[in-house]
Design a protein around this motif. Structure first.
Motif: not given
Length: 153
Positions: A3, A5, A49, A51, A65, A139, A143-145, A148
Motif C-alpha cells: 500500500y 500514499l 493500493g 491513497f 483510492i 502505508v 494504517e490502510w485498513d 479504508t
DNA sequence: GCCAACGTTGGC
DNA sequence: GCCAACGTTGGC
C-alpha cells in the motif's frame, strides 16, 4: 500486495482530473526523487493500493483510492527538452526516472491532513511525520485498513 | 508569501 | 568524502 500514499498537486492532477482521464488512469510522471523512484521501480506491483493525496493546496488530504495499473517504465517527460521535467542527463539507453500508471478505484470524501493527525492509530504514519516531504510513501497494512474501514466515506 | 526541513550539487 | 550553497517541497 503493498500500500502507498502518493501526493499530487490538484492544480496539476486532481482526483477529478483522474476521474476524467481515459480508463481513469494516469502516468505518475515527474517524480525526481530517487527514493520515490525506487518505490515505483523496485517495489510497486499491479494491484497495489494507493491513497491519492492532494498536496500543496488549500485543503491537503486523501482525496481518493486508486491502484497501480501498469508496472514502472521510463518516464517520458525526462526526454522532452520542452518539458519542465526534462533531465539532460537521462537518455533512452540510460533512463533515470520511472513511473507507474495509477487508476482510480473511487473518489472519497476528503480526509483532511488535520483529521488524519487526530487519530492515534495513525501516529506513526510516514506522511504525517515532521519534515516528511517524500511524494510517495509506503502505508502499513494496519494504517490502510484503519483508513479504508473507519474513515472512508 | 513565508519558511522549516530536506535533497542535490559541486568545489575542494 | 565533506559540506556550504542552493533549490524544492508543502503546510500554514
Amino acid at each position: 500486495m503493498r500500500y502507498w500514499l502518493m501526493k499530487s498537486e490538484p492544480a496539476d492532477v486532481s482526483i477529478d482530473d483522474l476521474a476524467a482521464m481515459p480508463k481513469q488512469s494516469v502516468a505518475w510522471y515527474g517524480v525526481r526523487n530517487y527514493q520515490a523512484r525506487n518505490f515505483m521501480r523496485n517495489q510497486m506491483q499491479i494491484g497495489d493500493g494507493v491513497f491519492f493525496y492532494h498536496s500543496n493546496c488549500k485543503e491537503p488530504g486523501i482525496a481518493g483510492i486508486a491502484k497501480v495499473s501498469v508496472l514502472a517504465y521510463p518516464d517520458a517527460t525526462q526526454f522532452d527538452a520542452k518539458n519542465k521535467y526534462f533531465d539532460p542527463k537521462a537518455s533512452s539507453e540510460t533512463p533515470r526516472w520511472f513511473n507507474v500508471d495509477v487508476q482510480l478505484v473511487k473518489k472519497i470524501e476528503l480526509i483532511s491532513l488535520s483529521a488524519l493527525r487526530g487519530y492515534p492509530e495513525l501516529a506513526n504514519m510516514r506522511t504525517l511525520q515532521k519534515g516528511n516531504r517524500l511524494s510517495i510513501t509506503p502505508v502499513d497494512p494496519a494504517e490502510w485498513d484503519f483508513i479504508t474501514t473507519q474513515l472512508v466515506k
